[in-house]
Design an enzyme around this catalytic site. Structure first.
Site, PDB file in Angstrom:
ATOM      1  N   ASP A  14       0.812  -1.221   0.000  1.00 17.06           N
ATOM      2  CA  ASP A  14       0.000   0.000   0.000  1.00 17.06           C
ATOM      3  C   ASP A  14       0.844   1.268   0.000  1.00 17.06           C
ATOM      4  OD1 ASP A  14      -2.298  -1.646   0.159  1.00 17.06           O
ATOM      5  OD2 ASP A  14      -1.955  -1.848   2.304  1.00 17.06           O
ATOM      6  N   LYS A  17       2.323   2.067  -5.200  1.00 21.66           N
ATOM      7  CA  LYS A  17       3.097   1.594  -6.364  1.00 21.66           C
ATOM      8  C   LYS A  17       2.322   1.781  -7.671  1.00 21.66           C
ATOM      9  CE  LYS A  17       3.213  -2.430  -4.361  1.00 21.66           C
ATOM     10  NZ  LYS A  17       2.825  -2.133  -2.985  1.00 21.66           N
ATOM     11  N   GLY A  41      -4.126  -4.339  -4.448  1.00 24.80           N
ATOM     12  CA  GLY A  41      -5.120  -3.344  -4.844  1.00 24.80           C
ATOM     13  C   GLY A  41      -4.371  -2.097  -5.259  1.00 24.80           C
ATOM     14  N   HIS A  42      -4.302  -1.849  -6.552  1.00 27.93           N
ATOM     15  CA  HIS A  42      -3.545  -0.697  -7.036  1.00 27.93           C
ATOM     16  C   HIS A  42      -4.512   0.387  -7.506  1.00 27.93           C
ATOM     17  CE1 HIS A  42       0.104  -3.545  -7.684  1.00 27.93           C
ATOM     18  NE2 HIS A  42      -0.063  -3.185  -6.438  1.00 27.93           N
ATOM     19  N   GLN A 225       2.184  -5.963  -3.005  1.00 31.09           N
ATOM     20  CA  GLN A 225       2.519  -6.056  -1.563  1.00 31.09           C
ATOM     21  C   GLN A 225       3.809  -5.272  -1.276  1.00 31.09           C
ATOM     22  OE1 GLN A 225       1.664  -9.508  -3.060  1.00 31.09           O
ATOM     23  NE2 GLN A 225      -0.336  -8.597  -2.864  1.00 31.09           N
TER      24      GLN A 225
HETATM   25  P1  IMP Z   1      -2.537 -12.875   1.699  1.00 32.64           P
HETATM   26  O1  IMP Z   1      -1.583 -12.318   0.705  1.00 32.64           O
HETATM   27  O2  IMP Z   1      -3.979 -12.638   1.338  1.00 32.64           O
HETATM   28  O3  IMP Z   1      -2.255 -14.310   2.027  1.00 32.64           O
HETATM   29  O4  IMP Z   1      -2.346 -12.070   3.091  1.00 32.64           O
HETATM   30  C1  IMP Z   1      -1.153 -12.184   3.861  1.00 32.64           C
HETATM   31  C2  IMP Z   1      -0.785 -10.851   4.484  1.00 32.64           C
HETATM   32  O5  IMP Z   1      -0.386  -9.943   3.464  1.00 32.64           O
HETATM   33  C3  IMP Z   1      -1.933 -10.163   5.229  1.00 32.64           C
HETATM   34  O6  IMP Z   1      -1.406  -9.445   6.328  1.00 32.64           O
HETATM   35  C4  IMP Z   1      -2.485  -9.189   4.212  1.00 32.64           C
HETATM   36  O7  IMP Z   1      -3.143  -8.092   4.802  1.00 32.64           O
HETATM   37  C5  IMP Z   1      -1.193  -8.762   3.528  1.00 32.64           C
HETATM   38  N1  IMP Z   1      -1.406  -8.293   2.150  1.00 32.64           N
HETATM   39  C6  IMP Z   1      -1.656  -9.038   1.064  1.00 32.64           C
HETATM   40  N2  IMP Z   1      -1.791  -8.256  -0.029  1.00 32.64           N
HETATM   41  C7  IMP Z   1      -1.596  -7.002   0.379  1.00 32.64           C
HETATM   42  C8  IMP Z   1      -1.578  -5.742  -0.298  1.00 32.64           C
HETATM   43  O8  IMP Z   1      -1.733  -5.628  -1.515  1.00 32.64           O
HETATM   44  N3  IMP Z   1      -1.335  -4.649   0.481  1.00 32.64           N
HETATM   45  C9  IMP Z   1      -1.099  -4.756   1.812  1.00 32.64           C
HETATM   46  N4  IMP Z   1      -1.109  -5.896   2.483  1.00 32.64           N
HETATM   47  C10 IMP Z   1      -1.355  -7.019   1.780  1.00 32.64           C
END
Ligand code: IMP
Length: 430
Positions: A14, A17, A41-42, A225
């Site tokens: 977040d 990017k 989520g971009h 991420q």
């Molecule tokens: P997962 O990727 O859904 O398995 O989530 C694992 C961890 O990564 C959790 O803490 C999510 O909130 C975090 N996470 C996954 N995708 C994002 C993102 O795009 N932005 C911020 N945190 C993320």
């Protein structure tokens, strides 16, 4: 130096990017998503209109850019089609210029069911995943049982493989997690519906990229991420299941390291995190409320409130090392505009022994407290500023201090969500 650019997050995601990928795409031929899935989520704002992309590379809003979703990504074909349709509704037509790797594993409904069932079972120890099936899909890949995009080309084989894997998951879902079973026939029916819509996009994307390199076309590799959510280098087990760092570009695309010319680390001017896990500079006071509100810190995928904190220089230096960063881009500087003072964490102190740590270690984040440096706020509006010399002096000093701490230059500063709210400190390659 070659022209290709890696754009990735230095924090817990977040960082903004998507906006920077979009901004730099106007001068690029290809944009490649190399890992993760629709957990990302971009958010892009073009001429005041907001578009949120989860899977499709952010640069595709420019009509001449070719988008690639490479082998390192886990793809929900249903989400992909939804996103293509959403873009069409907004007058972006990408069918002819989006290619997806035949080797990319599929995310299917049983992955999502497993993700949710596991989180539920973990109770207060849950990771706080996005519930998009990311972890289970990567598990299938590593366990060598995943269905991949290329499997969509052979319906008979697909049906056989699907029946076996759904049976494997139903055993766990029903017996262990006490959840409803999943019907393989329904998944197959739905897959056959979407298959034709994406069939022509399925390619050997590594070969396409090697040809692009040979033709001297610029490629942007778009991270999702952030560094601290990386499966190897992040705050394990509170991480995602893919390689969000520079290394992920290599395995996630089939391009060797000598083709990555410039690695840009996107860093929010403060820090946020969603989900559980350590966060040394986390705030619980009125500054947290301020940052959440002013920075609109609510997840663009799940809508969850993000945890907020000051910029962490120790973690930033770690991200510089792990990713071989060339430079930084500081985003959301304008969110700090109203603050009296702004803190940066420069080291950690052990709460028992008072020992000072200057290096980030994922095994040493429990018994430490951040050591802060306090900077005066600028108390002036910076949103929308487009030249570094127009920033207030205190804001320029804040940027300078980040450069000293990170030991690399800040090449871009973002002062608002719109494409045009951007300061190019240095002319990159244009
Ligand atoms: P997962 O990727 O859904 O398995 O989530 C694992 C961890 O990564 C959790 O803490 C999510 O909130 C975090 N996470 C996954 N995708 C994002 C993102 O795009 N932005 C911020 N945190 C993320």
């Amino acid at each position: 130096m070659n022209k290709n650019i890696v754009i990735l997050g230095t924090q817990w995601g977040d960082e903004g990017k998507g906006k920077i990928v979009d901004f730099l795409s106007s001068n690029s031929a290809y944009v490649v998503r190399y890992h993760g899935g629709h957990n990302a989520g971009h958010t892009l704002v073009v001429n005041g209109k907001k578009i949120i992309l989860h899977l499709i590379p952010s640069g595709l809003l420019y009509p001449n850019v070719i988008g690639i979703i490479s082998n390192g990504v886990v793809i929900s074909p249903f989400e992909l089609v939804k996103e293509i349709e959403m873009l069409e509704k907004n007058n972006y037509f990408i069918n002819e210029r989006l290619f997806i790797s035949e080797s990319a594993p599929l995310i299917l409904p049983y992955h999502i069911a497993m993700d949710l069932a596991r989180e539920k079972k973990l109770g207060i120890n849950a990771i706080g995943t996005t519930g998009r099936g990311i972890g289970p899909a990567y598990e299938d890949k590593i366990a060598r049982r995943a269905l991949r995009i290329g499997d969509l080309k052979n319906t008979k084989e697909l049906s056989i493989k699907l029946e076996v894997i759904v049976d494997y998951y139903n055993n766990q879902l029903v017996s262990f997690y006490k959840q409803k079973s999943i019907s393989y026939k329904e998944i197959l029916k739905d897959l056959l519906k979407v298959k034709d819509l994406i069939f022509n996009m399925i390619k050997d994307t590594s070969t396409i990229l090697h040809k692009a390199i040979k033709d001297k076309k610029r490629i942007i590799f778009e991270g999702a991420q952030g560094t601290l959510l990386d499966i190897d280098h992040g705050t394990y087990p509170y991480v995602t299941s893919s390689s969000s760092t520079t290394g992920g570009v290599i395995t996630g695309t089939g391009i060797g390291p000598k083709h990555l010319g410039y690695v840009l680390g996107i860093t929010k001017a403060y820090t946020t995190r969603v989900g559980k896990g350590p966060f040394p500079t986390e705030l619980f006071d009125e500054i947290d409320n301020y940052l959440s509100k002013k920075g609109k810190e609510f997840g663009s995928t799940t809508g969850r409130k993000r945890r907020t904190g000051w910029l962490d220089g120790v973690a930033l230096r770690y991200a510089v090392k792990i990713n071989s960063l060339s430079a930084l881009c500081i985003t959301k500087l304008d969110v700090l505009d109203d603050l009296e003072e702004i803190k940066i964490c420069i080291s950690y102190k052990d709460i028992n022994t008072s020992k000072i740590y200057k290096d980030f270690s994922v095994f040493n984040l429990e018994n430490i407290t951040p050591v802060y440096e306090v900077h005066p706020g600028w108390k002036e509006k910076t949103s929308g500023i487009k030249r570094i010399e127009d920033l207030p002096e205190a804001a320029r000093n804040y940027i300078k201090r980040i450069e000293e701490i990170a030991q690399i230059p800040v090449d871009i500063i973002s002062t608002g969500p719109d494409r045009s709210d951007t300061i190019l400190v240095k002319t990159l390659f244009f």
